[in-house]
Design an enzyme around this catalytic site. Structure first.
Site, PDB file in Angstrom:
ATOM      1  N   CYS A  81       0.830  -1.203   0.000  1.00 52.19           N
ATOM      2  CA  CYS A  81       0.000   0.000   0.000  1.00 52.19           C
ATOM      3  C   CYS A  81       0.868   1.258   0.000  1.00 52.19           C
ATOM      4  O   CYS A  81       1.707   1.439   0.873  1.00 52.19           O
ATOM      5  CB  CYS A  81      -0.921   0.003   1.227  1.00 52.19           C
ATOM      6  SG  CYS A  81      -1.843   1.534   1.379  1.00 52.19           S
ATOM      7  N   CYS A  84       0.305   3.716   3.338  1.00 49.99           N
ATOM      8  CA  CYS A  84       0.769   3.401   4.688  1.00 49.99           C
ATOM      9  C   CYS A  84       2.072   4.168   4.941  1.00 49.99           C
ATOM     10  O   CYS A  84       2.783   4.515   4.000  1.00 49.99           O
ATOM     11  CB  CYS A  84       1.027   1.900   4.814  1.00 49.99           C
ATOM     12  SG  CYS A  84      -0.472   0.912   5.044  1.00 49.99           S
ATOM     13  N   HIS A 146      -4.061   1.107   7.987  1.00 51.04           N
ATOM     14  CA  HIS A 146      -4.554   0.623   6.696  1.00 51.04           C
ATOM     15  C   HIS A 146      -5.995   0.122   6.775  1.00 51.04           C
ATOM     16  O   HIS A 146      -6.774   0.264   5.829  1.00 51.04           O
ATOM     17  CB  HIS A 146      -3.638  -0.499   6.194  1.00 51.04           C
ATOM     18  CG  HIS A 146      -3.967  -0.977   4.823  1.00 51.04           C
ATOM     19  ND1 HIS A 146      -3.490  -0.337   3.691  1.00 51.04           N
ATOM     20  CD2 HIS A 146      -4.758  -1.986   4.392  1.00 51.04           C
ATOM     21  CE1 HIS A 146      -3.963  -0.958   2.624  1.00 51.04           C
ATOM     22  NE2 HIS A 146      -4.725  -1.961   3.019  1.00 51.04           N
ATOM     23  N   ASN A 186     -14.355   8.519  -1.928  1.00 47.95           N
ATOM     24  CA  ASN A 186     -14.996   7.324  -2.463  1.00 47.95           C
ATOM     25  C   ASN A 186     -14.616   6.206  -1.517  1.00 47.95           C
ATOM     26  O   ASN A 186     -13.444   5.997  -1.265  1.00 47.95           O
ATOM     27  CB  ASN A 186     -14.450   6.967  -3.847  1.00 47.95           C
ATOM     28  CG  ASN A 186     -14.682   8.057  -4.861  1.00 47.95           C
ATOM     29  OD1 ASN A 186     -15.693   8.742  -4.809  1.00 47.95           O
ATOM     30  ND2 ASN A 186     -13.751   8.221  -5.784  1.00 47.95           N
ATOM     31  N   HIS A 197      -6.760   1.670   1.528  1.00 51.83           N
ATOM     32  CA  HIS A 197      -6.363   2.507   2.660  1.00 51.83           C
ATOM     33  C   HIS A 197      -7.325   3.707   2.780  1.00 51.83           C
ATOM     34  O   HIS A 197      -7.660   4.312   1.766  1.00 51.83           O
ATOM     35  CB  HIS A 197      -4.927   2.999   2.427  1.00 51.83           C
ATOM     36  CG  HIS A 197      -4.295   3.586   3.637  1.00 51.83           C
ATOM     37  ND1 HIS A 197      -3.267   2.977   4.314  1.00 51.83           N
ATOM     38  CD2 HIS A 197      -4.551   4.724   4.313  1.00 51.83           C
ATOM     39  CE1 HIS A 197      -2.918   3.727   5.349  1.00 51.83           C
ATOM     40  NE2 HIS A 197      -3.692   4.794   5.365  1.00 51.83           N
ATOM     41  N   HIS A 199      -8.808   6.972   2.601  1.00 51.69           N
ATOM     42  CA  HIS A 199      -8.307   8.219   2.019  1.00 51.69           C
ATOM     43  C   HIS A 199      -9.401   8.911   1.230  1.00 51.69           C
ATOM     44  O   HIS A 199     -10.386   8.288   0.831  1.00 51.69           O
ATOM     45  CB  HIS A 199      -7.099   7.966   1.111  1.00 51.69           C
ATOM     46  CG  HIS A 199      -7.453   7.308  -0.198  1.00 51.69           C
ATOM     47  ND1 HIS A 199      -7.796   5.978  -0.305  1.00 51.69           N
ATOM     48  CD2 HIS A 199      -7.536   7.801  -1.465  1.00 51.69           C
ATOM     49  CE1 HIS A 199      -8.053   5.679  -1.561  1.00 51.69           C
ATOM     50  NE2 HIS A 199      -7.919   6.769  -2.298  1.00 51.69           N
ATOM     51  N   GLN A 201      -9.934  12.519  -1.611  1.00 56.31           N
ATOM     52  CA  GLN A 201      -9.221  13.249  -2.658  1.00 56.31           C
ATOM     53  C   GLN A 201      -9.702  14.690  -2.702  1.00 56.31           C
ATOM     54  O   GLN A 201     -10.789  15.004  -2.224  1.00 56.31           O
ATOM     55  CB  GLN A 201      -9.478  12.595  -4.019  1.00 56.31           C
ATOM     56  CG  GLN A 201      -9.060  11.145  -4.082  1.00 56.31           C
ATOM     57  CD  GLN A 201      -9.256  10.590  -5.485  1.00 56.31           C
ATOM     58  OE1 GLN A 201      -8.615  11.041  -6.428  1.00 56.31           O
ATOM     59  NE2 GLN A 201     -10.152   9.646  -5.622  1.00 56.31           N
TER      60      GLN A 201
HETATM   61 ZN   LIG Z   1      -2.227   1.319   3.668  1.00 54.69          ZN
END
Ligand SMILES: [Zn+2]
Length: 371
Positions: A81, A84, A146, A186, A197, A199, A201
């Site tokens: 990932c 991370c 994560h 999303n 992970h 997150h 945008q």
């Molecule tokens: Zn991650």
């Protein structure tokens, strides 16, 4: 090299560093204590970005053509990932071994151009008009963990994310050519998320997006006809009706809109209309974090498993509509029942004509009970 920026309104610390390929990365919050001690040790090729905006003359809207994104990272396994924190034997997009919230320029952005000569408007005269699509795309890592999700965070942690949204909304709006700043998340494979992970945008568009443009037009017509603000009157109507209200605080109201497009869709409005995140009071920002976490948890309880969702901040464009537009968040899931997704099929995708299988009043009742 690290640079300490002015503290945000909520006094969340921000430190900006530069990644190996020249992109900016910003640490928000108290972790790590000394970001400059963690330089990006990767060998990265320069970013190649060449997005184009093409005008759809029939619909009167821009379409981005971004061919360089085809080779972006897609669903790497957890051990690879890129969001991370870095470890001694694995270098990621985040050089530090720990962080609270991180924002960085996307290595595979939809928007942007690295050629300064492209910065001009270049608006073609003909019907087949295109131009370089400037702007900027950023990634917001909500947590170093994560397997976390936004709904798992504490209100204090969510406040650091809010501070990052506010900071980026203000700063990106100052980039020449940027017309609108859009913060969104999303969540879930069903939405087409390429990294699991947690997150979000941020897109800084070089034009006003089609939906915002339409809202401003309907607002202007309503103002012309009634002398009043459409957002204010709609919120007042929902508050008076009460049947679709999901949550209310001192500063915010969350409701399923009367004409919801999606089976489970909630709009969250501050009671005092403001054009964007930057104009929110500290008290409103703090209460948002509490209410929003409550909403996300309700979504997760609806179907007995984490709901795939899209969470979208609607802000006034940078140069237009600030006196009429109302900041709000639209949250919706594409799930309509356990194991069943709402697909945008012939009517929605072909004609832009939505049909909703769940009565908005029923959706609101279910969301209230999921509390
Ligand atoms: Zn991650």
């Amino acid at each position: 090299m690290a640079r300490a920026d002015a503290e945000s309104a909520q006094r969340v610390r921000k430190i900006t560093v530069t990644l190996a390929d020249g992109r900016e990365l910003m640490y928000f919050g108290a972790v790590p204590e000394h970001p400059a001690e963690y330089p990006d040790r990767r060998q990265l090729d320069p970013v190649h970005v060449q997005s184009q905006a093409r005008r759809d003359q029939l619909l009167g809207e821009w379409v981005i053509v971004a061919c360089h994104r085809q080779d972006r990272t897609f669903q790497p396994d957890t051990s690879h990932c890129p969001l991370c924190p870095s470890t001694a034997d694995r270098l990621t997009e985040v050089p530090a071994p720990d962080y609270q919230v991180v924002v960085f320029e996307n290595r595979f952005p939809t928007l942007g151009t690295r050629d300064p000569d492209d910065a001009g408007d270049g608006d073609g005269d003909g019907l087949l008009a295109g131009r370089p699509a400037g702007g900027r795309c950023e990634v917001v890592c909500f947590s170093p963990r994560h397997d976390a999700s936004f709904a798992d965070l504490t209100p204090g942690h969510a406040a650091v994310i809010m501070a990052a949204w506010v900071d980026r909304s203000a700063e990106l709006a100052r980039i020449p050519g940027v017309e609108q700043v859009y913060c969104f998340e999303n969540r879930g494979d069903e939405i087409g998320v390429t990294l699991s992970h947690p997150h979000g945008q941020i897109y800084a568009y070089p034009y006003i997006t089609p939906r915002t443009d339409r809202m401003l037009d309907t607002c202007a017509r309503y103002r012309h006809r009634t002398g009043r603000n459409l957002f204010d009157d709609l919120l007042a109507a929902e508050q008076a009706d009460t049947s679709r209200i999901v949550l209310q605080g001192r500063h915010w109201t969350a409701f399923v809109p009367y004409a919801a497009h999606w089976p489970y869709e909630v709009h969250l409005y501050p009671r005092r209309r403001v054009p964007g995140l930057v104009a929110l009071s500290d008290a409103a920002r703090a209460e948002f974090c509490e209410l929003y976490l409550g909403l996300l948890r309700r979504f997760d309880r609806l179907f007995g498993s984490p709901a795939p969702y899209i969470s979208a901040w609607h802000q006034a464009p940078v140069h237009r509509g600030g006196d009429e537009f109302a900041l709000h968040l639209e949250l919706f899931t594409v799930r309509r029942a356990p194991g069943k997704l709402k697909y945008l099929a012939g009517s929605e995708s072909g004609m832009g004509a939505f049909a909703n299988d769940v009565a908005p009043e029923t959706a609101a009742e279910r969301l209230r009970q999921a509390g």
